[in-house]
Scaffold this active site. Sequence first.
Site, PDB file in Angstrom:
ATOM      1  N   ARG A  73       0.810  -1.212   0.000  1.00  0.00           N
ATOM      2  CA  ARG A  73       0.000   0.000   0.000  1.00  0.00           C
ATOM      3  C   ARG A  73       0.852   1.274   0.000  1.00  0.00           C
ATOM      4  O   ARG A  73       0.544   2.228  -0.706  1.00  0.00           O
ATOM      5  CB  ARG A  73      -0.883  -0.009   1.256  1.00  0.00           C
ATOM      6  CG  ARG A  73      -1.866   1.128   1.330  1.00  0.00           C
ATOM      7  CD  ARG A  73      -2.481   1.247   2.730  1.00  0.00           C
ATOM      8  NE  ARG A  73      -2.769  -0.007   3.361  1.00  0.00           N
ATOM      9  CZ  ARG A  73      -3.956  -0.617   3.345  1.00  0.00           C
ATOM     10  NH1 ARG A  73      -4.973  -0.051   2.744  1.00  0.00           N
ATOM     11  NH2 ARG A  73      -4.131  -1.782   3.954  1.00  0.00           N
ATOM     12  N   TYR A 125     -14.237  -2.546   5.066  1.00  0.00           N
ATOM     13  CA  TYR A 125     -13.454  -2.138   6.254  1.00  0.00           C
ATOM     14  C   TYR A 125     -13.891  -0.804   6.851  1.00  0.00           C
ATOM     15  O   TYR A 125     -13.144  -0.241   7.660  1.00  0.00           O
ATOM     16  CB  TYR A 125     -11.971  -1.976   5.905  1.00  0.00           C
ATOM     17  CG  TYR A 125     -11.345  -3.069   5.091  1.00  0.00           C
ATOM     18  CD1 TYR A 125     -11.254  -4.372   5.582  1.00  0.00           C
ATOM     19  CD2 TYR A 125     -10.805  -2.796   3.840  1.00  0.00           C
ATOM     20  CE1 TYR A 125     -10.645  -5.365   4.833  1.00  0.00           C
ATOM     21  CE2 TYR A 125     -10.191  -3.789   3.089  1.00  0.00           C
ATOM     22  CZ  TYR A 125     -10.120  -5.076   3.591  1.00  0.00           C
ATOM     23  OH  TYR A 125      -9.515  -6.045   2.851  1.00  0.00           O
ATOM     24  N   CYS A 142     -26.583  -2.974  -6.672  1.00  0.00           N
ATOM     25  CA  CYS A 142     -27.894  -3.173  -6.063  1.00  0.00           C
ATOM     26  C   CYS A 142     -27.809  -3.423  -4.578  1.00  0.00           C
ATOM     27  O   CYS A 142     -28.303  -4.429  -4.087  1.00  0.00           O
ATOM     28  CB  CYS A 142     -28.599  -4.311  -6.763  1.00  0.00           C
ATOM     29  SG  CYS A 142     -28.828  -3.932  -8.490  1.00  0.00           S
TER      30      CYS A 142
HETATM   31  N1  LLP Z   1       3.400  -8.897   3.448  1.00  0.00           N
HETATM   32  C1  LLP Z   1       2.446  -9.770   3.792  1.00  0.00           C
HETATM   33  C2  LLP Z   1       2.832 -11.101   4.258  1.00  0.00           C
HETATM   34  C3  LLP Z   1       1.100  -9.401   3.721  1.00  0.00           C
HETATM   35  O1  LLP Z   1       0.168 -10.267   4.071  1.00  0.00           O
HETATM   36  C4  LLP Z   1       0.762  -8.107   3.270  1.00  0.00           C
HETATM   37  C5  LLP Z   1      -0.630  -7.688   3.168  1.00  0.00           C
HETATM   38  C6  LLP Z   1       1.783  -7.232   2.896  1.00  0.00           C
HETATM   39  C7  LLP Z   1       3.101  -7.652   3.002  1.00  0.00           C
HETATM   40  C8  LLP Z   1       1.531  -5.848   2.376  1.00  0.00           C
HETATM   41  O2  LLP Z   1       0.851  -5.044   3.274  1.00  0.00           O
HETATM   42  P1  LLP Z   1       0.690  -3.484   2.957  1.00  0.00           P
HETATM   43  O3  LLP Z   1       2.058  -2.854   3.031  1.00  0.00           O
HETATM   44  O4  LLP Z   1       0.104  -3.349   1.602  1.00  0.00           O
HETATM   45  O5  LLP Z   1      -0.224  -2.988   4.020  1.00  0.00           O
HETATM   46  N2  LLP Z   1      -7.085  -5.724   1.579  1.00  0.00           N
HETATM   47  C9  LLP Z   1      -6.678  -4.993   2.769  1.00  0.00           C
HETATM   48  C10 LLP Z   1      -5.227  -5.186   3.070  1.00  0.00           C
HETATM   49  C11 LLP Z   1      -4.828  -6.652   3.181  1.00  0.00           C
HETATM   50  C12 LLP Z   1      -3.372  -6.799   3.417  1.00  0.00           C
HETATM   51  C13 LLP Z   1      -2.977  -8.221   3.238  1.00  0.00           C
HETATM   52  N3  LLP Z   1      -1.597  -8.469   3.421  1.00  0.00           N
HETATM   53  C14 LLP Z   1      -7.005  -3.518   2.562  1.00  0.00           C
HETATM   54  O6  LLP Z   1      -7.543  -3.173   1.517  1.00  0.00           O
HETATM   55  O7  LLP Z   1      -6.763  -2.697   3.443  1.00  0.00           O
END
Ligand code: LLP
Length: 463
Positions: free
Chosen positions: A323, A364, A391
């Site tokens: 992210r 969320y 919908c």
């Molecule tokens: N590494 C692992 C092992 C992970 O499971 C994740 C995210 C990341 C790195 C990267 O995390 P980031 O830096 O992007 O926060 N769909 C949710 C977020 C799910 C994150 C899953 N794992 C949302 O939209 O907020």
Amino acid sequence: MSRSAHPAGPRHADVLPEGHYTAPAADLNVLDPKVWAQTVTRTASGSVSVGGIDVATLAEEFGTPAYFVDETDFRARARAWRTAFGHDADVFYAGKAFLSRAVVRWLDEEGLNLDVCSGGELTTALSAGMPAERIAFHGNNKSVEEITKAIEVGVGRIVLDSFQEIVRVAHIAQSLGKRQRVQIRVTVGVEAHTHEFIATAHEDQKFGIALADGQAAEAVRRALTLDGLELIGIHSHIGSQIFDMAGFEVAARRVVSLLAQVRDEHGVELPEIDLGGGLGIAYTSDDDPREPHEIAKALGEIVTRECEAAKLRTPRISVEPGRAIVGPTAFTLYEVGTVKPLEGLRTYVSVDGGMSDNIRTALYDAEYSVALVSRTSDAEPMLVRVVGKHCESGDIVVKDAFLPSDLAPGDLIAVPATGAYCRSMASNYNHALRPPVVAVRDGEARVIVRRETEEDLLRLDVG
Ligand code: LLP
């Protein structure tokens, strides 16, 4: 848990308590650089441009809804992470946030590695030329086919997530005549300050092996005895959209104490630790994320300090931001279809997309900003809820925000910070056609993921 029924009053679709939204910004025409991609700016004519191209031109050429990613910003953020962590650490971009072949090439060119968590992500990475040794393979239930492919192509590491997987990966590697580099993912018992669904390091969850009760130590013992595995380190990921470094501090301390225990029990100093991703970004002007150099410094200091105390060589650190790299670099452009004022409540603004291109608000309670981008306006601010065309009443893109009260059908509005977990979690709900991703840079725009077509839908529906 039982849910009591309640009458469907006017606020039936509310998902947040009253009054959580702040007052409107002094001037709704001003774009806060905190939430908009680097090259987004308001032009002299009043409309907004990205990479030097006006949104009206982009809408005309590519249609709406569409995601526009600022390639200059993406590369700058990737580079900032790479530079901040230097040569003694590795940055693995988490492909789940958003992955396409163009993105893989940008990462490769900027010197980043890649974290994938499915066969599909692995295939995308390889087909764009990412060297396999720079890929980490994740997942709590990798299939035998996925593991076999990962080992065959020679991924740099597989992150083992369970006791069964330790044996499974060892067995497959051995049958292929290989020794696979692996890390073990542990859950350190930290509850990151984030939404419950995306906090992952407390123990009551599906990922990883708990440090508690000696389970992680036992996993290490087993991995060290298996010929098919070369155990290179320990992995911890504590959650997502986190601003507070305290959780990482506790995680690092606990991971280092496991390294010390491994040294004491087996005479082995594991050379690497991975502290995962999870760093937060600004979705609204109220959010204050850390810069990569601050994060790198903080993590480096924590690990060095803990290792000195435990008399361990400092391991090589890796991180997995998803992210924090792609999130702020894109916005979603929508056309306003209907405007429905509800006296004394709010105005519903319906756009031509919705929960199929951004499920995060529904899933969320995520907060987003929004701006009128096809023109400026001096009209009074009005409280709006930006909703999609699906919908369900929970089909909300932006729960509460202010837009000018002269907003009308045909206006273009944009939601910033939609680079992460929007296109990658997009769906075909109501047979919506998933929007394209268009990369914009230095006055040029090119489609990197094309818009779905009705033919795409019918191709999968084999009758
Ligand atoms: N590494 C692992 C092992 C992970 O499971 C994740 C995210 C990341 C790195 C990267 O995390 P980031 O830096 O992007 O926060 N769909 C949710 C977020 C799910 C994150 C899953 N794992 C949302 O939209 O907020």
